[in-house]
Design a protein around this motif. Structure first.
Motif, PDB file in Angstrom:
ATOM      1  N   GLU A  67       0.830  -1.206   0.000  1.00 50.43           N
ATOM      2  CA  GLU A  67       0.000   0.000   0.000  1.00 50.43           C
ATOM      3  C   GLU A  67       0.861   1.252   0.000  1.00 50.43           C
ATOM      4  O   GLU A  67       0.547   2.247  -0.658  1.00 50.43           O
ATOM      5  CB  GLU A  67      -0.935  -0.011   1.215  1.00 50.43           C
ATOM      6  N   LYS A  68       1.999   1.191   0.715  1.00 48.67           N
ATOM      7  CA  LYS A  68       2.890   2.353   0.747  1.00 48.67           C
ATOM      8  C   LYS A  68       3.592   2.564  -0.586  1.00 48.67           C
ATOM      9  O   LYS A  68       4.193   3.623  -0.812  1.00 48.67           O
ATOM     10  CB  LYS A  68       3.926   2.189   1.862  1.00 48.67           C
ATOM     11  N   ALA A  69       3.509   1.551  -1.476  1.00 48.57           N
ATOM     12  CA  ALA A  69       4.112   1.694  -2.801  1.00 48.57           C
ATOM     13  C   ALA A  69       3.043   1.968  -3.867  1.00 48.57           C
ATOM     14  O   ALA A  69       3.310   1.870  -5.060  1.00 48.57           O
ATOM     15  CB  ALA A  69       4.893   0.434  -3.162  1.00 48.57           C
ATOM     16  N   GLY A  70       1.821   2.269  -3.416  1.00 49.74           N
ATOM     17  CA  GLY A  70       0.779   2.665  -4.353  1.00 49.74           C
ATOM     18  C   GLY A  70      -0.143   1.564  -4.798  1.00 49.74           C
ATOM     19  O   GLY A  70      -0.995   1.780  -5.664  1.00 49.74           O
ATOM     20  N   ILE A  71      -0.008   0.346  -4.228  1.00 48.99           N
ATOM     21  CA  ILE A  71      -0.894  -0.752  -4.596  1.00 48.99           C
ATOM     22  C   ILE A  71      -2.076  -0.767  -3.641  1.00 48.99           C
ATOM     23  O   ILE A  71      -1.910  -0.951  -2.434  1.00 48.99           O
ATOM     24  CB  ILE A  71      -0.169  -2.110  -4.537  1.00 48.99           C
ATOM     25  N   THR A  72      -3.258  -0.544  -4.152  1.00 54.55           N
ATOM     26  CA  THR A  72      -4.447  -0.533  -3.310  1.00 54.55           C
ATOM     27  C   THR A  72      -5.500  -1.450  -3.909  1.00 54.55           C
ATOM     28  O   THR A  72      -5.458  -1.816  -5.072  1.00 54.55           O
ATOM     29  CB  THR A  72      -5.026   0.886  -3.175  1.00 54.55           C
ATOM     30  N   GLY A  73      -6.460  -1.811  -3.108  1.00 53.60           N
ATOM     31  CA  GLY A  73      -7.530  -2.687  -3.582  1.00 53.60           C
ATOM     32  C   GLY A  73      -8.173  -3.394  -2.419  1.00 53.60           C
ATOM     33  O   GLY A  73      -7.613  -3.454  -1.318  1.00 53.60           O
ATOM     34  N   ASN A  74      -9.352  -3.926  -2.648  1.00 47.43           N
ATOM     35  CA  ASN A  74     -10.108  -4.587  -1.591  1.00 47.43           C
ATOM     36  C   ASN A  74     -10.009  -6.104  -1.753  1.00 47.43           C
ATOM     37  O   ASN A  74     -11.001  -6.787  -1.960  1.00 47.43           O
ATOM     38  CB  ASN A  74     -11.570  -4.129  -1.636  1.00 47.43           C
ATOM     39  N   THR A  75      -8.782  -6.603  -1.691  1.00 46.20           N
ATOM     40  CA  THR A  75      -8.568  -8.039  -1.855  1.00 46.20           C
ATOM     41  C   THR A  75      -9.011  -8.776  -0.597  1.00 46.20           C
ATOM     42  O   THR A  75      -8.645  -8.410   0.516  1.00 46.20           O
ATOM     43  CB  THR A  75      -7.077  -8.326  -2.105  1.00 46.20           C
ATOM     44  N   GLU A  76      -9.813  -9.807  -0.774  1.00 44.58           N
ATOM     45  CA  GLU A  76     -10.254 -10.593   0.376  1.00 44.58           C
ATOM     46  C   GLU A  76     -10.429 -12.046  -0.047  1.00 44.58           C
ATOM     47  O   GLU A  76     -10.551 -12.358  -1.231  1.00 44.58           O
ATOM     48  CB  GLU A  76     -11.553 -10.045   0.958  1.00 44.58           C
ATOM     49  N   VAL A  77     -10.433 -12.935   0.943  1.00 46.49           N
ATOM     50  CA  VAL A  77     -10.580 -14.364   0.708  1.00 46.49           C
ATOM     51  C   VAL A  77     -12.034 -14.753   0.926  1.00 46.49           C
ATOM     52  O   VAL A  77     -12.627 -14.428   1.959  1.00 46.49           O
ATOM     53  CB  VAL A  77      -9.658 -15.175   1.639  1.00 46.49           C
ATOM     54  N   ASN A  78     -12.611 -15.458  -0.029  1.00 46.79           N
ATOM     55  CA  ASN A  78     -13.953 -16.005   0.117  1.00 46.79           C
ATOM     56  C   ASN A  78     -13.814 -17.398   0.723  1.00 46.79           C
ATOM     57  O   ASN A  78     -13.465 -18.359   0.026  1.00 46.79           O
ATOM     58  CB  ASN A  78     -14.653 -16.063  -1.245  1.00 46.79           C
ATOM     59  N   TRP A  79     -14.057 -17.500   2.008  1.00 48.61           N
ATOM     60  CA  TRP A  79     -13.826 -18.744   2.730  1.00 48.61           C
ATOM     61  C   TRP A  79     -14.704 -19.887   2.206  1.00 48.61           C
ATOM     62  O   TRP A  79     -14.246 -21.029   2.084  1.00 48.61           O
ATOM     63  CB  TRP A  79     -14.070 -18.540   4.226  1.00 48.61           C
TER      64      TRP A  79
END
Length: 451
Positions: A67-79
């Motif tokens: 995130e500090k390098a500019g990579i953002t997103g709402n990545t999550e695991v679908n259990w």
């Protein structure tokens, strides 16, 4: 006397099938007795399932550092989808193993195996005879003997059965060992309310304390509640779940309780007492050739009473040794190399050989601290807390190491090779390794420590 088989194995896990395959390929007549799922704990409801479930969280954790390098997103695991995938993938392994056994003419005898005498095993009441017998029955989760113990779950429930199609909104782990720490890491990243109750004053007592503190702090930041110096006294069902109460007065309301307080060896009802084979709660006693007190009967893997780490690779090593011994290829006592082990937390913790605690109490060792994550961040993938502790002896040889970081699993294998081959700085300097890469930085760090 002509026996039915040359070797009969009780149990089909890693402690046995490696030897069975080797012996069958050498022309021996082999049978494997198995009362449960073919290929044992690790393959069906242990290591393989854990690694499959853990791996997606590794990607999520890795992306969060960028995130500090500019990579953002709402990545999550679908259990739910992950568990559904596990249920299609993991059950394919046992049939694959059974197919390999059949191809090698290894007879798989489904049923409960029990020793009758030095050359006989009863399989659900039918006797089979053999020159040699190998016991590889492994271990099972222990259960607390407390009020409400029937309400507790164990690691097999978590990894194998259908209990966790949905991750519980509130989950409590009893014990702060490897199983609890690994499973709790996943649950926390899914947003569950997680509690870990431990009778000791710290987690992961066998691992480097400052590394464990780093992992605990990160888990706490993700919402995990640690309760140390607490003894669970009872578990009871309440209207909206379960209530866990400790002798010290702690009360935790939860939806699921997992008992991860240890494992015990499967030594009961094997006929050991009748044959005078020595065993205890820790396992079957063997000599330096993996033989029990009955020389034709061996034991292998987690069921053995031993101080060497109970790990899948250790069981495989012992199995390979027994095969070589029976074939006459190795009549020397078993000689264990350095054994690495790894905890699948975030970050990972790995160690091998002489520990930091042992080294600091011995003037023959030098402890070298390497703040790996603070050096070349492109190599550590922005993992600031990544750290390496190296143990060097007076001959300037690497004899132990402890690592903190998500690349620790791969790095510890390379370090184990260096230790077992007694590699020096000169040895390493005569090799060329791929660059850039995390292991390249590790090799440079080791070379500097050995000079």
């Amino acid at each position: 006397m002509a026996y039915d088989y040359d070797i009969v194995f009780i149990g089909s896990g890693h402690a046995n099938w490696h030897a069975a395959v080797t012996l069958a390929r050498a022309g021996k007549k082999v049978a494997i007795v198995e009362k449960d799922v073919t290929a044992g704990t690790c393959t069906n409801y242990g290591c393989n399932a854990k690694f499959l479930l853990d791996s997606p969280f590794e990607f999520v954790d890795g992306l969060s550092r960028y995130e500090k390098a500019g990579i953002t997103g709402n990545t999550e695991v679908n259990w739910q989808k992950l568990m559904a995938f596990k249920k299609t993938e993991i059950p394919t392994y046992a049939p694959l193993m059974e197919g390999m056994f059949a191809q090698l003419n290894i007879n798989l005898l489904k049923g409960y195996g029990k020793l009758v005498d030095a050359h006989t095993v009863s399989v659900d009441g039918e006797n089979v005879t053999s020159d040699y017998i190998v016991i590889g029955t492994g271990q099972r989760p222990s259960r607390l003997n407390i009020e409400g113990k029937e309400l507790l779950h164990d690691s097999r429930d978590f990894l194998d059965f259908l209990d966790l199609d949905d991750m519980p909104k509130r989950i409590t782990f009893v014990g702060a060992g490897i199983i609890s720490m690994e499973f709790a890491t996943m649950a926390a990243k899914l947003g569950s309310e997680v509690h870990i109750i431990e009778f000791a004053d710290r987690a992961l007592a066998a691992y480097q304390e400052n590394y464990v503190e780093t992992v605990v702090a990160k888990m706490q930041a993700e919402g995990v509640n640690f309760h140390f110096s607490q003894v669970v006294e009872k578990v009871e069902q309440v209207a909206d779940g379960f209530r866990v109460t400790t002798a010290q007065g702690l009360v935790v309301e939860t939806d699921y309780v997992l008992d991860a307080t240890g494992r015990i060896s499967n030594v009961e009802n094997l006929g050991l007492e009748e044959l005078g084979i020595e065993f205890n709660r820790s396992g079957i006693v063997v000599n330096q050739y993996m033989q029990t007190s009955v020389s034709t009967i061996f034991a292998s893997g987690d069921v053995v009473d031993k101080t060497i780490p109970r790990l899948t690779p250790t069981a495989s090593f012992e199995s390979d040794y027994i095969a070589a011994f029976i074939l006459g290829l190795n009549k020397e006592p078993i000689n264990y190399p350095a054994v690495p082990n790894l905890v699948f937390t975030f970050p990972r913790i790995a160690q091998v050989g002489v520990t930091v605690e042992e080294a600091r109490d011995n003037d023959n060792y030098r402890v070298v601290e390497v703040p790996f994550g603070q050096q070349l961040k492109f190599q550590t993938k922005l993992e600031d807390e990544a750290h390496i502790t190296l143990i060097v002896n007076q001959n300037k040889e690497l004899v132990g190491a402890s690592l903190l970081g998500n690349e620790a699993g791969e790095m510890i294998n390379l370090i184990t090779l260096m230790i077992n081959q007694r590699m020096t700085a000169l040895d390493l300097s005569q090799m060329i390794f791929a660059f850039p890469g995390t292991t390249n930085g590790l090799i440079n760090a080791v070379m500097m420590a050995l000079i």
